[in-house]
Design an enzyme around this catalytic site. Structure first.
Site, PDB file in Angstrom:
ATOM      1  N   CYS A  69      -9.889  -5.986  12.407  1.00 19.26           N
ATOM      2  CA  CYS A  69      -9.988  -4.629  12.947  1.00 19.26           C
ATOM      3  C   CYS A  69     -11.396  -4.296  13.434  1.00 19.26           C
ATOM      4  O   CYS A  69     -11.589  -3.317  14.160  1.00 19.26           O
ATOM      5  CB  CYS A  69      -9.535  -3.602  11.920  1.00 19.26           C
ATOM      6  SG  CYS A  69     -10.539  -3.584  10.415  1.00 19.26           S
ATOM      7  N   CYS A 109       4.561  -6.162  -2.535  1.00 16.35           N
ATOM      8  CA  CYS A 109       5.043  -5.655  -1.234  1.00 16.35           C
ATOM      9  C   CYS A 109       4.725  -6.640  -0.125  1.00 16.35           C
ATOM     10  O   CYS A 109       5.390  -6.672   0.905  1.00 16.35           O
ATOM     11  CB  CYS A 109       4.458  -4.271  -0.933  1.00 16.35           C
ATOM     12  SG  CYS A 109       2.811  -4.273  -0.190  1.00 16.35           S
ATOM     13  N   VAL A 264     -21.654  -0.369  14.681  1.00 16.92           N
ATOM     14  CA  VAL A 264     -21.243   0.271  15.941  1.00 16.92           C
ATOM     15  C   VAL A 264     -19.736   0.482  15.971  1.00 16.92           C
ATOM     16  O   VAL A 264     -19.257   1.539  16.394  1.00 16.92           O
ATOM     17  CB  VAL A 264     -21.700  -0.574  17.150  1.00 16.92           C
ATOM     18  CG1 VAL A 264     -21.188   0.033  18.454  1.00 16.92           C
ATOM     19  CG2 VAL A 264     -23.223  -0.673  17.185  1.00 16.92           C
ATOM     20  N   PHE A 796       5.322   3.818  -3.859  1.00 17.25           N
ATOM     21  CA  PHE A 796       4.808   4.554  -5.021  1.00 17.25           C
ATOM     22  C   PHE A 796       5.204   6.034  -5.007  1.00 17.25           C
ATOM     23  O   PHE A 796       4.529   6.862  -5.610  1.00 17.25           O
ATOM     24  CB  PHE A 796       3.281   4.427  -5.116  1.00 17.25           C
ATOM     25  CG  PHE A 796       2.768   3.045  -4.840  1.00 17.25           C
ATOM     26  CD1 PHE A 796       3.124   1.992  -5.668  1.00 17.25           C
ATOM     27  CD2 PHE A 796       1.971   2.779  -3.739  1.00 17.25           C
ATOM     28  CE1 PHE A 796       2.675   0.700  -5.407  1.00 17.25           C
ATOM     29  CE2 PHE A 796       1.520   1.499  -3.470  1.00 17.25           C
ATOM     30  CZ  PHE A 796       1.867   0.456  -4.305  1.00 17.25           C
ATOM     31  N   GLU A1256       7.573   2.393 -13.279  1.00 16.45           N
ATOM     32  CA  GLU A1256       6.572   3.457 -13.403  1.00 16.45           C
ATOM     33  C   GLU A1256       5.871   3.503 -14.750  1.00 16.45           C
ATOM     34  O   GLU A1256       4.773   4.050 -14.864  1.00 16.45           O
ATOM     35  CB  GLU A1256       7.246   4.818 -13.186  1.00 16.45           C
ATOM     36  CG  GLU A1256       7.872   5.006 -11.828  1.00 16.45           C
ATOM     37  CD  GLU A1256       8.702   6.280 -11.792  1.00 16.45           C
ATOM     38  OE1 GLU A1256       8.201   7.283 -11.271  1.00 16.45           O
ATOM     39  OE2 GLU A1256       9.830   6.258 -12.312  1.00 16.45           O
TER      40      GLU A1256
END
Length: 1325
Positions: A69, A109, A264, A796, A1256
């Protein structure tokens, strides 16, 4: 400005394939070519790839992990890029890294898995036999929200040359010894192997792909020329000689130099900077060198921080210790600065010249008297890297045409001490809250100060030099009097305004002098080592203050019940089966919504959100946005053909906005870049409206609630208070939490040409809800809306209700434009719009006897629901129903209400209110213990449920598994012995303290509404014997599909390999309930079981005729038997009558206990989690690997919630925490150094195969870390003569820890009158 020529061809390789880009755009980064989006700022590591370059000077190939990215595609000329798909694939060959990550259960996941693979793979390309430390270091820049990291690290350990089996702290006993570690009664055989390492294929470095020879020829070409890439708005110029670079800099003085793009790049993306010209001197030999001389080291400006690390490490090995103090200070900070990816991208020159106020390195370089070597067309010159430079004094800055050529770092000398100090929200990959570089030079043979330098970061808009303080201290002796003056003067010189950006003002002021004190001690210690006779040593009890917490590779054991040896080998139930998509996760072949290929005519959607807390919308002017290139349309509330408000949830803001972040309109354009740019151009005129309610306190003042009070009560509370020995009253604040699922909300909507049908591909936990909202928004029947969920990159709870609203918004855009819509929320927008866990205020009044028996409790809970109803009323009900946790209090009353505020609407989150509410319970238990002069564990034991009992709402339960978990946790964690050891440690250490805590848990699964617990499934048997299973549950990493395949395998008595599970869809299983409340396996498992049993019953006549036949022979078409059926589970018949305050709201309970030990640094507020033991009542685990993964992942998520995860809102309701830079979830360095998990066996006839839902339950057990921190802080306060009772708030951040450990330094700082300023951030609980 000089003109630039036309574009050159960009040539690079991806996975061995040559790429020739004829129209390379400088504004496009590698992410859009290769991998999925997660944070967009280099902060999470999900998009990690390997970039390999050939160095013609050294004739070597170097492999670097980078975040795609942040890599401009134009920077890749001559590079070879390897992605996870190029490492290995199911169709060709799975690489050992991918295999081990999958088989060690290091994926859930799967969204982060490709990045994990690439980080370990790149390490192995450079170091085929890494050390344990290198594995941990390589993973420091990768975030995972699911697994808790332990299995990921474990998968990497198998490549290490050294042994990875622990020796239990030198006891001589093996941790795998069955007898020693059998935590359950001897009749139950316990297992510790979750995978078989004998299956692992060996790593053979000779089999790795070769570096493309063409790139070597290109790199060695003596006739290289300048390259230019012309984009839509910008130009990229890559010089090939130093003189060419200087010419370009003279011609384009404002153009930034791009090397790693770590400064930058984020400025362009997040701060809307624009540069028409980029100059990229990547690979320029004159910028890449290391020159070792007798008096120091000169390092080329183009060297990455990783290369800087290597150069300094070599110097430290070769030079005497007294000469390397600056280098060692730099190395210490380089270990935790960002992650491996950023360290391999960021350059020394870029870091120095960008002068970020949070820089870890510049203060140390300045303290070490570094010099910057500059060059331009006019010649070269040197400037000192000092306070004038760092504070951006005009006379000390670079001229616009100059560039940094190199940095010279001199050796330290015998009487010269240099240190770097820092404190961040977490240990690694986090900007410092305050950092410092300090040095002192003494007159030879004395402790008389000859020269002193102190530079602080993160205390102002630039790095700040305490030059006046240093000047005043010249000639002083290095003693306590000097320290006292230094602290006073530095606080006067460095003033942090009370409303300063970043907040934590008093804490940062305290850190300024706390870090100075640490430096003072280090120097005192150093002087004593040089001449023990002349210079006294620091007190022994102060020694531990000198060192930061070490980063160790975690280790641990996972124990579970072995499968019955008489069980059929084909039956997978009870075995630790690998996640059914694990290999695909690790190879990058698992398809998420954003991985779906482009569709003809598809448009991208970007949002324009409200900038006001509560206001009327006067006008929306989209004219400027519509005029921009690529923009197709702007969509507002006027374009919604159906209802724009459903169940209180508003799709597009209409007439008014009720929070910052509410979606006002969206822009559809041909690219996301065009849509995003246009969304910024939409002009909205507002008129503010009162009141603006942000906090729970403000909601209470304005009587602003979503629903009436919910209450349960037993006994006579008021009467009981009259007959107790003591009564305490208090409150606890628990702040919210961001879900931070790795895959942001992602939706692809495809409108069909016929019958107004819509097909949606998205990640959600509740496809039926999405279908409902889209149908309402478009005013069409639900039967025309098809929702498909292949998998979700973490949920979640954050993908239960929110995707429905976002899908409706997307569908309206698709309906208006007639085009497919791809809608991917950027991380910042996702965090702003979708909110998270409810902040909570708990108030309590507790009556108890002097022996610790609690007789009466009156508890009130208020949660901050935000601006729309969402799940807030339901969360409140759960809080009230679970408010007793594990304790029986005969006279008990609990009330709760959800507050309506002007914040984005909070929603479901793992644990559903219990992790917040139970903290309040443990807080008042701890307070009672303090008042009775008992330990918290004694008071917990006294008041814990012990025999078959009733809850406050009259539901009967048996707490025997709770007692068992509690007892074994205390015994097997050696709690008593370790508690004594901690107390002994605390006596010997003044500035560091250890604490232990054990928390019990009584948790529930399911919903108090019976129809929410129903489920359906669809099973097809095909004539070749293969089976297709579909059910209503959604796979989001919790292994639901894997368990469903195990269920089908057992019920049909066929191997798992025969069974396929493709997706969840409203087309195959309609009206499905949400996948939440830990009941996914329970209810869908029963439905799959039902379907399989129906099919087996149909096949029985055939089987009886041919009992020795094969499955393929039994599933025959000729017998005219339907080989397809639906399965159904009516659901647990739960209910709650709130008027009568009684019911049977939950099908069963899950019990557990957790013990954690921490060490805290009282001077900085940092803490280290040393060990955690978890005992979880799993009944019979269908898949121990999946269940242990869920427990560990939930625990680490809970630990983050209770310690370092901190959402910061402005007083106007603006969320400041919108990226991984601002919001810190745990990394691999935060998990316990020792991590033990045991599944305790019990019976649960209610659920399928006597299992329990564990998705959970582990979340609250993370609070054992919170209470261990409180235990350590209490020890510090007790030693300092302070009260041992104090307000217990969560999270226990470094700020909370430091400011609660009150001492002479916290007393010394200036404090401001709160009425005289508006703080930068506030708590909203």
């Amino acid at each position: 400005m000089a003109s630039v020529p036309n574009s050159d061809e960009l040539i690079f390789f991806v996975n061995g394939r040559k790429v020739i880009e004829k129209n390379a755009d400088p504004e496009v980064n590698l992410l859009y070519y290769l991998r999925k989006y997660s944070c967009g700022g280099g902060g999470c590591g999900a998009c990690t790839v390997m970039v390999s370059r050939y160095n013609p000077k050294t004739k070597k190939i170097h492999h670097s992990p980078v975040t795609a990215c942040l890599v401009p595609v134009c920077s890749l000329y001559g590079a070879a890029v390897t992605t996870v798909e190029g490492v290995g694939s199911i169709g060709t060959r799975i690489h050992p890294v991918q295999e081990r990550l999958a088989k060690c259960h290091g994926t859930q996941c799967g969204f982060c898995s490709p990045g994990m693979v690439m980080s370990i793979y790149t390490l192995l390309r450079n170091h085929p036999q890494p050390t344990l430390e290198q594995i941990t270091k390589a993973l420091g820049g990768n975030l995972c929200r699911c697994t808790g990291y332990r299995p990921i690290v474990e998968s990497g350990k198998h490549f290490c040359a050294e042994s990875t089996v622990c020796g239990l702290k030198g006891s001589g006993k093996c941790c795998m010894d069955q007898e020693e570690r059998s935590f359950v009664n001897r009749q139950e055989q316990m297992c510790t192997k979750l995978y078989n390492e004998d299956e692992f294929q060996p790593l053979d470095p000779s089999q790795e792909p070769i570096f493309p020879p063409e790139l070597i020829r290109m790199a060695e070409d003596p006739n290289k020329r300048r390259l230019t890439f012309q984009g839509e708005r910008t130009t990229w110029i890559a010089p090939v000689t130093l003189s060419d670079l200087l010419e370009l800099k003279a011609n384009f003085p404002e153009a930034p130099l791009i090397m790693g793009n770590t400064a930058v790049g984020p400025s362009i993306k997040f701060r809307d900077e624009f540069h028409p010209i980029f100059i990229s001197p990547l690979g320029l030999p004159e910028l890449y060198f290391v020159d070792y001389t007798d008096d120091g080291v000169t390092i080329g400006a183009g060297c990455s921080l990783a290369q800087l690390n290597d150069a300094l490490h070599l110097t430290v090995l070769e030079q005497p210790r007294e000469k390397t103090k600056t280098y060692r200070a730099l190395l210490k900070h380089l270990r935790t600065l960002a992650g491996a990816q950023i360290r391999n991208m960021a350059t020394l020159g870029g870091h120095v010249v960008s002068r970020p106020n949070f820089s870890d390195l510049n203060p140390i370089l300045a303290a070490g008297n570094a010099t910057i070597n500059l060059i331009s067309k006019e010649g070269d010159r040197q400037i000192p890297l000092n306070g004038h430079f760092l504070e951006r004094s005009p006379e000390a800055c670079l001229k616009s045409e100059e560039i940094v050529l190199s940095v010279y770092i001199p050796h330290s000398t015998q009487w010269h001490f240099v240190s770097g100090l820092r404190l961040a929200q977490r240990q690694e990959n986090a900007f410092a809250i305050v950092n410092a570089g300090m040095s002192v030079k003494f007159e030879d043979g004395t402790d008389t100060i000859k020269d002193l330098k102190m530079f602080y970061g993160s205390v102002g808009p630039t790095v700040v030099s305490a030059s006046q303080t240093c000047k005043q201290l010249i000639g002083r002796l290095w003693d306590d009097h000097m320290l006292s003056d230094a602290c006073r003067w530095v606080l006067e010189e460095i003033h942090i305004p009370p409303a300063a950006e970043g907040g934590m003002v008093e804490y940062r002021r305290t850190l300024i002098i706390s870090l100075l004190f640490k430096f003072y001690l280090k120097v005192r210690r150093g002087l004593n080592k040089m001449d023990p006779q002349k210079f006294s040593d620091i007190p022994e009890r102060f020694m531990s203050a000198l060192e930061d917490f070490p980063i160790k590779t975690p280790q641990g054991i996972q124990m579970f019940q072995c499968v019955d040896p008489y069980q059929s080998p084909q039956d997978p139930v009870g075995h630790p089966v690998m996640h059914q998509s694990a290999i695909k996760h690790a190879t990058g072949e698992a398809v998420f919504s954003d991985d779906m290929p482009p569709i003809a005519q598809e448009l991208f959607l970007a949002v324009t959100t409200s900038t006001r807390t509560h206001a009327k919308i006067i006008s929306i002017d989209a004219s400027e946005a519509l005029a921009l290139p690529g923009v197709v349309d702007v969509i507002t509330a006027e374009d919604v053909p159906g209802d724009n408000n459903h169940r209180g949830e508003v799709f597009y803001a209409q007439n008014e906005v009720i929070c910052v972040g509410q979606i006002v309109c969206t822009v559809a354009a041909d690219t996301y870049a065009h849509a995003r740019e246009a969304a910024k151009k939409v002009k909205i005129t507002y008129e503010d409206v009162e009141p603006r309610i942000i906090t729970i306190e403000q909601a209470l003042k304005h009587n602003s609630f979503f629903s009436i009070e919910k209450k349960v009560e037993q006994g006579n509370v008021e009467e009981a208070f009259k007959y107790v020995d003591q009564i305490i009253e208090g409150e606890a604040h628990v702040e919210g939490q961001e879900h931070f699922y790795m895959e942001t909300q992602t939706i692809l909507v495809i409108p069909k040409q016929e019958d107004r049908e819509m097909v949606l591909y998205l990640g959600t936990q509740f496809p039926s809800h999405v279908q409902e909202f889209v149908a309402v928004a478009l005013n069409i029947p639900r039967s025309r809306i098809a929702c498909h969920v292949k998998r979700t990159g973490g949920g979640f709870g954050g993908k239960v209700t929110k995707p429905a609203v976002l899908a409706a918004i997307s569908a309206v855009a698709a309906n208006k434009t007639g085009c497919p819509i791809r809608f991917i929320l950027e991380r910042g927008d996702d965090m702003l719009i979708t909110a998270g866990r409810h902040p909570l205020l708990g108030k309590y009044k507790i009556g108890f006897m002097n022996n610790g028996v609690i007789k009466a409790a009156d508890v009130e809970y208020y949660i901050n629901g935000g601006c729309t109803p969402d799940e807030s009323e339901s969360v409140t009900e759960f809080i009230v129903l679970k408010s007793d946790n594990a304790y029986y209090i005969p006279n008990f009353r609990c009330r709760g209400r959800p507050c309506k505020t002007n914040l984005p609407s909070n929603t479901a989150f793992r644990g559903y209110g219990f992790p917040q509410a139970a903290v309040v319970v443990e807080a008042y238990i701890t307070a009672v213990a303090s008042h009775c002069n008992l330990s918290p564990e004694e008071v917990k034991e006294i008041n814990m449920y012990k025999t078959i009992n009733e809850t406050t709402y009259k539901q009967t339960f048996n707490p025997e598994p709770l007692r068992r978990c509690w007892k074994e946790c205390l015994e097997k964690s050696s709690f008593s012995a370790r508690k004594l050891a901690a107390e002994e440690f605390n006596k010997k250490n003044y500035w560091k303290k250890r604490g232990l805590a054990v928390v019990p848990m009584k948790f529930t699964v399911g919903f108090p509404v019976a129809y929410y617990n129903q489920a359906a499934a669809l099973v097809h048997i095909y004539l070749d014997g293969s089976v297709l299973v579909a059910h209503g549950g959604c796979e989001m990493g919790q292994g639901l599909h894997t368990k469903m395949m195990q269920v089908a395998s057992r019920e049909l008595n066929i191997p798992r390999s025969y069974i396929h599970l493709s997706e969840t869809s409203t087309v195959t299983v309609p009206n499905a309930s949400f996948t939440a409340a830990s009941m996914g396996t329970d209810i869908n498992g029963k439905a799959v079981q039902n379907a399989c049993q129906i099919l087996m019953a149909r096949l029985q006549p055939i089987i009886r005729k041919n009992p020795k036949g094969r499955w393929e022979e039994w599933v025959t078409f000729e017998e005219s038997i339907s080989l397809s059926t639906t399965g159904y589970f009516k659901g647990y018949q739960t209910y709650m009558d709130w008027e009568k305050e009684k019911g049977d709201p939950y099908p069963y309970y899950v019990y557990g206990a957790s013990c954690s030990e921490v060490e805290v640094d009282c001077l900085t507020g940092a803490h280290k989690l040393l060990r955690t033991d978890i005992f979880m009542d799993a009944a019979f685990s269908i898949n121990p690997a999946v269940d242990i993964g869920q427990i560990e992942g939930a625990f680490v998520q809970g630990m983050g919630f209770y310690t370092i995860e901190e959402l910061k809102y402005s007083p106007e309701g603006v969320l400041h925490s919108r990226s991984p830079d601002d919001y810190k979830i745990p990394t691999v360095t935060e998990i316990p150094e020792e991590f033990y998990v045991t599944l305790v066996h019990s019976r649960n006839p209610t659920a399928i195969y006597s299992s329990k839902g564990l998705g959970e339950a582990g979340m609250f057990l993370g609070s054992s870390v919170l209470f261990a921190i409180f235990d350590a802080v209490t020890a510090a306060r007790k030693e300092r003569g302070l009260t041992t009772t104090f307000t217990l708030n969560s999270p226990a951040t470094p700020e909370f820890i430091r400011m609660t450990c009150v001492d002479q330094f916290t007393d010394m700082i200036p404090r401001d009158d709160p009425s005289t300023f508006t703080p930068w951030s506030i708590h909203v609980s």
